[in-house]
Design a protein around this motif. Structure first.
Motif, PDB file in Angstrom:
ATOM      1  N   SER A 170       0.865  -1.381  -0.073  1.00  0.00           N
ATOM      2  CA  SER A 170       0.081   0.193  -0.098  1.00  0.00           C
ATOM      3  C   SER A 170       0.814   1.269   0.129  1.00  0.00           C
ATOM      4  CB  SER A 170      -0.965  -0.097   1.278  1.00  0.00           C
ATOM      5  OG  SER A 170      -1.835  -1.070   1.384  1.00  0.00           O
ATOM      6  N   ALA A 171       1.936   1.164   0.788  1.00  0.00           N
ATOM      7  CA  ALA A 171       2.940   2.324   0.743  1.00  0.00           C
ATOM      8  C   ALA A 171       3.588   2.706  -0.501  1.00  0.00           C
ATOM      9  CB  ALA A 171       3.776   2.218   1.966  1.00  0.00           C
ATOM     10  N   ILE A 172       3.762   1.546  -1.196  1.00  0.00           N
ATOM     11  CA  ILE A 172       4.328   1.996  -2.651  1.00  0.00           C
ATOM     12  C   ILE A 172       3.283   2.425  -3.465  1.00  0.00           C
ATOM     13  CG2 ILE A 172       5.122   0.662  -4.670  1.00  0.00           C
ATOM     14  CD1 ILE A 172       6.453  -1.532  -2.756  1.00  0.00           C
ATOM     15  N   ILE A 173       2.047   2.051  -3.491  1.00  0.00           N
ATOM     16  CA  ILE A 173       0.840   2.559  -4.133  1.00  0.00           C
ATOM     17  C   ILE A 173       0.859   4.055  -3.992  1.00  0.00           C
ATOM     18  CG2 ILE A 173      -1.467   2.662  -4.932  1.00  0.00           C
ATOM     19  CD1 ILE A 173      -0.100   0.088  -5.783  1.00  0.00           C
ATOM     20  N   VAL A 182      -4.087   4.774  -6.318  1.00  0.00           N
ATOM     21  CA  VAL A 182      -4.560   4.699  -4.980  1.00  0.00           C
ATOM     22  C   VAL A 182      -5.731   3.953  -4.490  1.00  0.00           C
ATOM     23  CG1 VAL A 182      -4.786   6.279  -2.787  1.00  0.00           C
ATOM     24  CG2 VAL A 182      -2.615   6.509  -4.376  1.00  0.00           C
ATOM     25  N   HIS A 183      -6.739   4.715  -5.188  1.00  0.00           N
ATOM     26  CA  HIS A 183      -8.073   4.283  -4.856  1.00  0.00           C
ATOM     27  C   HIS A 183      -8.412   2.879  -5.417  1.00  0.00           C
ATOM     28  CE1 HIS A 183      -9.432   7.965  -2.989  1.00  0.00           C
ATOM     29  NE2 HIS A 183      -8.759   8.851  -3.923  1.00  0.00           N
ATOM     30  N   THR A 184      -7.840   2.620  -6.503  1.00  0.00           N
ATOM     31  CA  THR A 184      -8.193   1.067  -7.139  1.00  0.00           C
ATOM     32  C   THR A 184      -7.606   0.169  -6.270  1.00  0.00           C
ATOM     33  OG1 THR A 184      -8.260   2.160  -9.307  1.00  0.00           O
ATOM     34  CG2 THR A 184      -7.955  -0.223  -9.170  1.00  0.00           C
ATOM     35  N   MET A 185      -6.177   0.411  -5.976  1.00  0.00           N
ATOM     36  CA  MET A 185      -5.513  -0.612  -5.021  1.00  0.00           C
ATOM     37  C   MET A 185      -6.106  -0.777  -3.759  1.00  0.00           C
ATOM     38  SD  MET A 185      -4.021  -2.322  -7.483  1.00  0.00           S
ATOM     39  CE  MET A 185      -2.972  -3.273  -6.437  1.00  0.00           C
ATOM     40  N   SER A 186      -6.618   0.401  -3.275  1.00  0.00           N
ATOM     41  CA  SER A 186      -7.052   0.266  -1.816  1.00  0.00           C
ATOM     42  C   SER A 186      -8.384  -0.607  -1.748  1.00  0.00           C
ATOM     43  CB  SER A 186      -7.696   1.744  -1.447  1.00  0.00           C
ATOM     44  OG  SER A 186      -8.197   1.649  -0.282  1.00  0.00           O
ATOM     45  N   SER A 187      -9.262  -0.593  -2.886  1.00  0.00           N
ATOM     46  CA  SER A 187     -10.174  -1.432  -2.694  1.00  0.00           C
ATOM     47  C   SER A 187      -9.685  -3.131  -3.080  1.00  0.00           C
ATOM     48  CB  SER A 187     -10.954  -1.271  -4.038  1.00  0.00           C
ATOM     49  OG  SER A 187     -12.395  -2.148  -4.098  1.00  0.00           O
ATOM     50  N   ILE A 188      -8.716  -3.294  -3.949  1.00  0.00           N
ATOM     51  CA  ILE A 188      -8.114  -4.271  -4.120  1.00  0.00           C
ATOM     52  C   ILE A 188      -7.477  -5.018  -2.765  1.00  0.00           C
ATOM     53  CG2 ILE A 188      -6.327  -5.846  -5.119  1.00  0.00           C
ATOM     54  CD1 ILE A 188      -8.703  -5.347  -6.901  1.00  0.00           C
ATOM     55  N   TYR A 189      -6.802  -4.370  -1.855  1.00  0.00           N
ATOM     56  CA  TYR A 189      -6.205  -4.697  -0.878  1.00  0.00           C
ATOM     57  C   TYR A 189      -7.165  -4.918   0.420  1.00  0.00           C
ATOM     58  CZ  TYR A 189      -1.533  -3.427  -2.846  1.00  0.00           C
ATOM     59  OH  TYR A 189      -0.522  -3.415  -3.715  1.00  0.00           O
ATOM     60  N   ALA A 190      -8.461  -4.087   0.191  1.00  0.00           N
ATOM     61  CA  ALA A 190      -9.320  -4.554   1.078  1.00  0.00           C
ATOM     62  C   ALA A 190      -9.970  -6.115   1.137  1.00  0.00           C
ATOM     63  CB  ALA A 190     -10.619  -3.538   0.840  1.00  0.00           C
ATOM     64  N   LEU A 191      -9.887  -6.608  -0.086  1.00  0.00           N
ATOM     65  CA  LEU A 191     -10.250  -8.003  -0.406  1.00  0.00           C
ATOM     66  C   LEU A 191      -8.827  -8.850   0.059  1.00  0.00           C
ATOM     67  CD1 LEU A 191     -11.354  -7.954  -4.102  1.00  0.00           C
ATOM     68  CD2 LEU A 191     -12.834  -8.109  -2.127  1.00  0.00           C
ATOM     69  N   THR A 192      -7.777  -8.392   0.027  1.00  0.00           N
ATOM     70  CA  THR A 192      -6.680  -9.070   0.688  1.00  0.00           C
ATOM     71  C   THR A 192      -6.802  -9.185   2.095  1.00  0.00           C
ATOM     72  OG1 THR A 192      -5.285  -8.100  -1.267  1.00  0.00           O
ATOM     73  CG2 THR A 192      -4.178  -9.172   0.395  1.00  0.00           C
ATOM     74  N   ARG A 193      -7.251  -8.117   2.764  1.00  0.00           N
ATOM     75  CA  ARG A 193      -7.286  -7.993   4.248  1.00  0.00           C
ATOM     76  C   ARG A 193      -8.361  -8.953   4.819  1.00  0.00           C
ATOM     77  NH1 ARG A 193      -4.431  -3.834   6.550  1.00  0.00           N
ATOM     78  NH2 ARG A 193      -3.755  -2.249   5.213  1.00  0.00           N
ATOM     79  N   GLN A 194      -9.405  -9.222   3.881  1.00  0.00           N
ATOM     80  CA  GLN A 194     -10.353 -10.311   3.977  1.00  0.00           C
ATOM     81  C   GLN A 194      -9.829 -11.827   3.903  1.00  0.00           C
ATOM     82  OE1 GLN A 194     -13.975  -9.346   1.978  1.00  0.00           O
ATOM     83  NE2 GLN A 194     -13.602  -6.988   2.022  1.00  0.00           N
ATOM     84  N   ASN A 195      -8.820 -11.759   3.587  1.00  0.00           N
ATOM     85  CA  ASN A 195      -8.358 -13.174   3.400  1.00  0.00           C
ATOM     86  C   ASN A 195      -8.820 -13.744   2.164  1.00  0.00           C
ATOM     87  OD1 ASN A 195      -6.169 -13.167   5.429  1.00  0.00           O
ATOM     88  ND2 ASN A 195      -7.878 -13.548   6.958  1.00  0.00           N
TER      89      ASN A 195
END
Length: 267
Positions: A170-173, A182-195
């Motif tokens: 996220s910091a690289i983004i 920033v906004h697109t990958m934030s959504s993708i990482y939200a899925l990642t956090r949900q495992n």
């Protein structure tokens, strides 16, 4: 990046992000400043804004002007005022997928490959930009997260490793300073956090100790810190392609084990 789940930390950080207003149109300037903070991902979905009084003090304007600006932002669906709670950034990005599609992906693990293909291209691009655009503050953030990654690795703390891993990417983004990324990958990482697309145990099993993964993260970090976009892009691509190859190999091994076990059962 402000973590809306840690309100005390968020309040402290927010004291430094608002600046005095010196433009002709005070209300428009307040609106523009807050919109820019949202656009750049400094203020994120669900993040709480300071009170009217604090905003007025930080920007050097009157509370009525702040109130008027907040009203315009609310009318534009950028913020939400909750009675007795405060003013928050509205849910702007939302879910990358509907609950039904998430459930479908969870049942069909081949979707993980599509997820990695997407990340290979986006994160390679982001690392390239970050190596060119990262500021001193961006590099300090990356340094701290890299230290957290190494500490979690040494402690063999799976949960801390997962958290630091996501924060690192996220910091690289963020350091790419591309608002769409920033906004697109934030959504993708939200899925990642949900495992949904993340299994730390699997990643650690790729090389037995997780040492290769740590070395790959450090290579990306060093390339960005050195301001070498080609090296950074290659390191980011190599890292996720390594995960992709390892995942395919693990799937093949699991299938072979299943077939062999079925044969054994017939003896």
């Amino acid at each position: 990046m402000i973590d809306p789940t840690n309100q005390e930390e968020a309040d402290q950080v927010l004291n430094a992000v608002f600046t005095p207003i010196d433009h002709t149109s005070v209300v428009d300037s307040i609106v523009s400043q807050i919109e820019t903070l949202i656009l750049n991902g400094i203020l994120r979905d669900g993040g709480r804004l300071p009170s009217e009084r604090d905003l007025a003090e930080q920007m050097g304007v009157s509370r009525p002007k702040v109130r008027e600006a907040l009203k315009l932002l609310e009318e534009n669906d950028l913020i939400l005022a909750r009675h007795g709670e405060g003013t928050f950034v509205a849910p702007l990005v939302g879910s990358a997928m509907s609950p039904a599609l998430i459930a479908l992906y969870a049942r069909h693990q081949d979707a993980f490959n599509s997820y990695l293909e997407f990340r290979i291209e986006q994160e390679s691009f982001a690392a390239n930009l970050a190596a060119t655009r990262a500021t001193k503050a961006d590099k300090e953030i990356l340094t701290r997260v890299m230290e957290d990654l190494e500490a979690a690795h040494l402690a063999d703390d799976s949960q801390a490793s997962q958290d630091a891993d996501i924060r690192f990417h996220s910091a690289i983004i963020d350091a790419s300073h591309n608002s769409l990324l920033v906004h697109t990958m934030s959504s993708i990482y939200a899925l990642t956090r949900q495992n949904l697309f993340y299994n730390r145990s699997f990643l650690r099993s790729i090389d037995g100790t997780g040492q290769q993964l740590l070395a790959q993260h450090r290579e990306i970090f060093e390339a960005i810190k050195a301001g070498n976009p080609e090296r950074a892009a290659t390191a980011a691509r190599d890292h996720i392609e390594f995960v992709q190859r390892s995942y395919v190999e693990e799937q093949s091994r699991a299938q072979r084990d299943q077939v062999a076990s079925q044969r054994l059962a017939l003896l």
